[in-house]
Design an enzyme around this catalytic site. Structure first.
Site, PDB file in Angstrom:
ATOM      1  N   ARG A  60       0.818  -1.223   0.000  1.00  0.00           N
ATOM      2  CA  ARG A  60       0.000   0.000   0.000  1.00  0.00           C
ATOM      3  C   ARG A  60       0.842   1.260   0.000  1.00  0.00           C
ATOM      4  O   ARG A  60       0.450   2.261  -0.608  1.00  0.00           O
ATOM      5  CB  ARG A  60      -0.952  -0.025   1.189  1.00  0.00           C
ATOM      6  CG  ARG A  60      -2.051  -1.031   0.931  1.00  0.00           C
ATOM      7  CD  ARG A  60      -3.019  -1.130   2.061  1.00  0.00           C
ATOM      8  NE  ARG A  60      -4.242  -1.762   1.586  1.00  0.00           N
ATOM      9  CZ  ARG A  60      -5.217  -2.182   2.377  1.00  0.00           C
ATOM     10  NH1 ARG A  60      -5.110  -2.024   3.678  1.00  0.00           N
ATOM     11  NH2 ARG A  60      -6.297  -2.731   1.867  1.00  0.00           N
ATOM     12  N   LYS A  99     -18.915 -17.846   0.275  1.00  0.00           N
ATOM     13  CA  LYS A  99     -20.383 -17.794   0.316  1.00  0.00           C
ATOM     14  C   LYS A  99     -21.062 -17.099  -0.849  1.00  0.00           C
ATOM     15  O   LYS A  99     -20.583 -16.078  -1.333  1.00  0.00           O
ATOM     16  CB  LYS A  99     -20.820 -17.094   1.594  1.00  0.00           C
ATOM     17  CG  LYS A  99     -20.467 -17.885   2.828  1.00  0.00           C
ATOM     18  CD  LYS A  99     -20.873 -17.117   4.059  1.00  0.00           C
ATOM     19  CE  LYS A  99     -20.670 -17.974   5.302  1.00  0.00           C
ATOM     20  NZ  LYS A  99     -20.963 -17.206   6.511  1.00  0.00           N
ATOM     21  N   GLY A 120      -9.370  -9.576  -1.074  1.00  0.00           N
ATOM     22  CA  GLY A 120      -8.231  -9.813  -0.189  1.00  0.00           C
ATOM     23  C   GLY A 120      -7.632 -11.208  -0.312  1.00  0.00           C
ATOM     24  O   GLY A 120      -6.419 -11.360  -0.485  1.00  0.00           O
ATOM     25  N   GLY A 129     -12.545  -4.404   0.022  1.00  0.00           N
ATOM     26  CA  GLY A 129     -13.938  -3.955   0.119  1.00  0.00           C
ATOM     27  C   GLY A 129     -14.325  -2.975  -0.978  1.00  0.00           C
ATOM     28  O   GLY A 129     -15.375  -3.093  -1.608  1.00  0.00           O
TER      29      GLY A 129
HETATM   30  P1  ADP Z   1     -11.900 -12.706  -1.368  1.00  0.00           P
HETATM   31  O1  ADP Z   1     -11.277 -12.220  -0.086  1.00  0.00           O
HETATM   32  O2  ADP Z   1     -10.879 -12.900  -2.439  1.00  0.00           O
HETATM   33  O3  ADP Z   1     -13.069 -11.855  -1.793  1.00  0.00           O
HETATM   34  P2  ADP Z   1     -13.582 -14.593   0.006  1.00  0.00           P
HETATM   35  O4  ADP Z   1     -13.299 -13.868   1.277  1.00  0.00           O
HETATM   36  O5  ADP Z   1     -14.919 -14.518  -0.561  1.00  0.00           O
HETATM   37  O6  ADP Z   1     -12.492 -14.165  -1.107  1.00  0.00           O
HETATM   38  O7  ADP Z   1     -13.306 -16.136   0.186  1.00  0.00           O
HETATM   39  C1  ADP Z   1     -12.084 -16.660   0.610  1.00  0.00           C
HETATM   40  C2  ADP Z   1     -12.271 -17.832   1.518  1.00  0.00           C
HETATM   41  O8  ADP Z   1     -13.095 -18.822   0.923  1.00  0.00           O
HETATM   42  C3  ADP Z   1     -10.956 -18.496   1.816  1.00  0.00           C
HETATM   43  O9  ADP Z   1     -10.660 -18.327   3.187  1.00  0.00           O
HETATM   44  C4  ADP Z   1     -11.183 -19.953   1.450  1.00  0.00           C
HETATM   45  O10 ADP Z   1     -10.631 -20.865   2.384  1.00  0.00           O
HETATM   46  C5  ADP Z   1     -12.683 -20.052   1.452  1.00  0.00           C
HETATM   47  N1  ADP Z   1     -13.149 -21.191   0.645  1.00  0.00           N
HETATM   48  C6  ADP Z   1     -12.899 -21.458  -0.639  1.00  0.00           C
HETATM   49  N2  ADP Z   1     -13.417 -22.642  -1.003  1.00  0.00           N
HETATM   50  C7  ADP Z   1     -14.023 -23.157   0.087  1.00  0.00           C
HETATM   51  C8  ADP Z   1     -14.734 -24.369   0.360  1.00  0.00           C
HETATM   52  N3  ADP Z   1     -14.910 -25.283  -0.588  1.00  0.00           N
HETATM   53  N4  ADP Z   1     -15.208 -24.548   1.610  1.00  0.00           N
HETATM   54  C9  ADP Z   1     -15.011 -23.614   2.557  1.00  0.00           C
HETATM   55  N5  ADP Z   1     -14.355 -22.459   2.375  1.00  0.00           N
HETATM   56  C10 ADP Z   1     -13.862 -22.226   1.153  1.00  0.00           C
HETATM   57 MG    MG Z   2     -11.937 -12.389   1.942  1.00  0.00          MG
END
Ligand code: ADP
Ligand code: MG
Length: 399
Positions: free
Chosen positions: A38, A200, A355, A378
């Protein structure tokens, strides 16, 4: 969609006091910056201002102070030192933000000087966007520059406040982030392949919805895939992550994609385990044959191939959300395969946001193969959901 706000290029900063909100919210360990991404990201604007003889006043938050006064372990001093180290510039620091001491430090600045103020969140009023805070900060400058993309989605004192009192323009980082993350919805080079994963459906519904408006192919992976399986009518996903309340919304997304002619790719096979843990062992099963006592942890090898083939054809790729539990080495393979496929497609514009997705790309040492890696989790998600960022809204419109 070009960037529609004024930037530092559009104003005269010579000899002026330039108050700039940066995102120096860096991780610290024992008073040392452990990831300087950053700070690096703010340097182009700082260098430009210095070359143009501005008196530069930098402000940022760091961490989550209580807001009742200084907390030495959350001081911005280490970030100021890092800036000095990275640029070779003399960087002044004052351990005050809204008081006499800060005002005096500002008054002592000569053209080309750089001053970093103390953590704006040591005072509660910052997060409440108190007008007094904005007025005090604005009194330090002749011009306000917002370059803190990572906090541009927060309507807080130092982010939006000074724009009420001063000419307000964007720095180069903010401009580049907004331009990059909105242009994929305007005129992406096609085919545009969007990849969405993570845990999710509920946290990504806005992202999915907006991406379906513009992508040619939408690849879905990660924990959210299992709710989509249920939406498709598969009987069981075993003990995989699933959101019963979101099955209907997932089905609506599939329908919307079909109506718009967007191709959706879901995993055809999965790596499953008997429990969630670093030590769990994976086994590959088809998507419609997940045993009752197994949970999906990653996409399987056939899916990796399917996704890599789609990515190879892309001219634009946007990726948010890992394909599996990449933090555990046994379940990082799918995310790595997708990252490698994006990296291998040298002719495409590849944009990574979120992230954990950025952490994954860094973990596989592929960051320099991507066209753009967003510095804001975010804020980048809000842009991809089609929302406007309050910090950007507050800036002066370009003519
Ligand atoms: P980002 O930060 O890139 O937006 P998210 O926060 O939405 O991504 O998701 C990241 C998390 O999703 C990671 O911690 C990862 O472990 C989890 N994840 C990915 N696949 C699965 C799965 N099949 N079951 C549970 N958690 C999962
Ligand atoms: Mg995340």
């Amino acid at each position: 969609m070009a960037f529609t706000k004024k930037t530092v290029r559009d104003i005269d900063v010579d000899g002026k006091r330039v108050l700039m909100r940066v995102d120096f919210n860096v991780p610290l360990k024992d008073g040392v910056v452990t990831d300087d991404t950053r700070v690096r990201a703010a340097i182009p604007t700082i260098e430009y201002l210095k070359q143009h003889n501005a008196k530069i006043i930098l402000m940022s938050h760091l961490g989550r102070p209580k807001g009742d006064g200084p907390e030495p372990e959350l001081s911005l001093k280490p970030a100021a030192d890092k800036l000095a180290e990275l640029t070779g510039f003399d960087v002044k620091f004052v351990d005050d933000t809204y008081g006499e001491k800060a005002a005096e430090a500002v008054a002592a600045l000569e053209p080309g000087d750089i001053l970093v103020l103390e953590n704006v969140r040591f005072d509660k009023r910052e997060k409440k966007n108190d007008p007094e805070i904005a007025k005090t900060l604005a009194s330090y400058g002749d011009v306000f520059v917002l370059d803190a993309f990572g906090t541009a989605h927060r309507a807080q004192g130092s982010v939006v406040g000074p724009a009420e009192y001063l000419p307000a323009v964007a720095g180069f980082l903010l401009e580049k982030e907004v331009d990059t993350l909105t242009s994929i919805f305007a005129e992406p080079e096609r085919p545009f392949v969007a990849i969405v994963g993570g845990s999710k459906v509920s946290s990504k519904i806005g992202v999915l919805d907006h991406l379906i408006d513009s992508a040619d192919t939408l690849i879905i992976g990660g924990g959210m895939a299992y709710t989509f399986f249920l939406a498709k009518g598969y009987k069981t996903v075993g003990t995989s992550l699933k959101e019963e309340d979101w099955i209907e919304r997932a089905a609506e997304m599939l329908k919307k994609a079909e109506d718009k002619g967007v191709k959706i790719l879901l995993p055809v096979d999965n790596v499953v385990a008997d429990h969630f843990g670093e030590d769990a062992e994976g086994e590959v099963v088809a998507s419609d044959a997940i045993p009752e006592d197994r949970m999906g942890m990653d996409i399987g090898p056939k899916t990796e191939k399917l996704y890599a083939d789609a990515i190879a054809e892309a001219k634009t790729v946007f990726w948010n959300g890992p394909m599996g539990v990449f933090e555990f080495d046994n379940f990082a393979h799918g995310t790595q395969a997708v990252a490698e496929a994006v990296a291998a497609n040298e002719g495409c514009t590849s944009i990574i946001g979120g992230g954990d997705s950025v952490a994954a790309v860094n973990k596989f040492n592929l960051a320099d193969k991507m066209s753009w890696i967003s510095t804001g989790g975010g804020a980048s998600m809000e842009l991809v959901e089609g929302k406007a960022l309050p910090g950007v809204e507050a800036l002066n419109d370009a003519e």
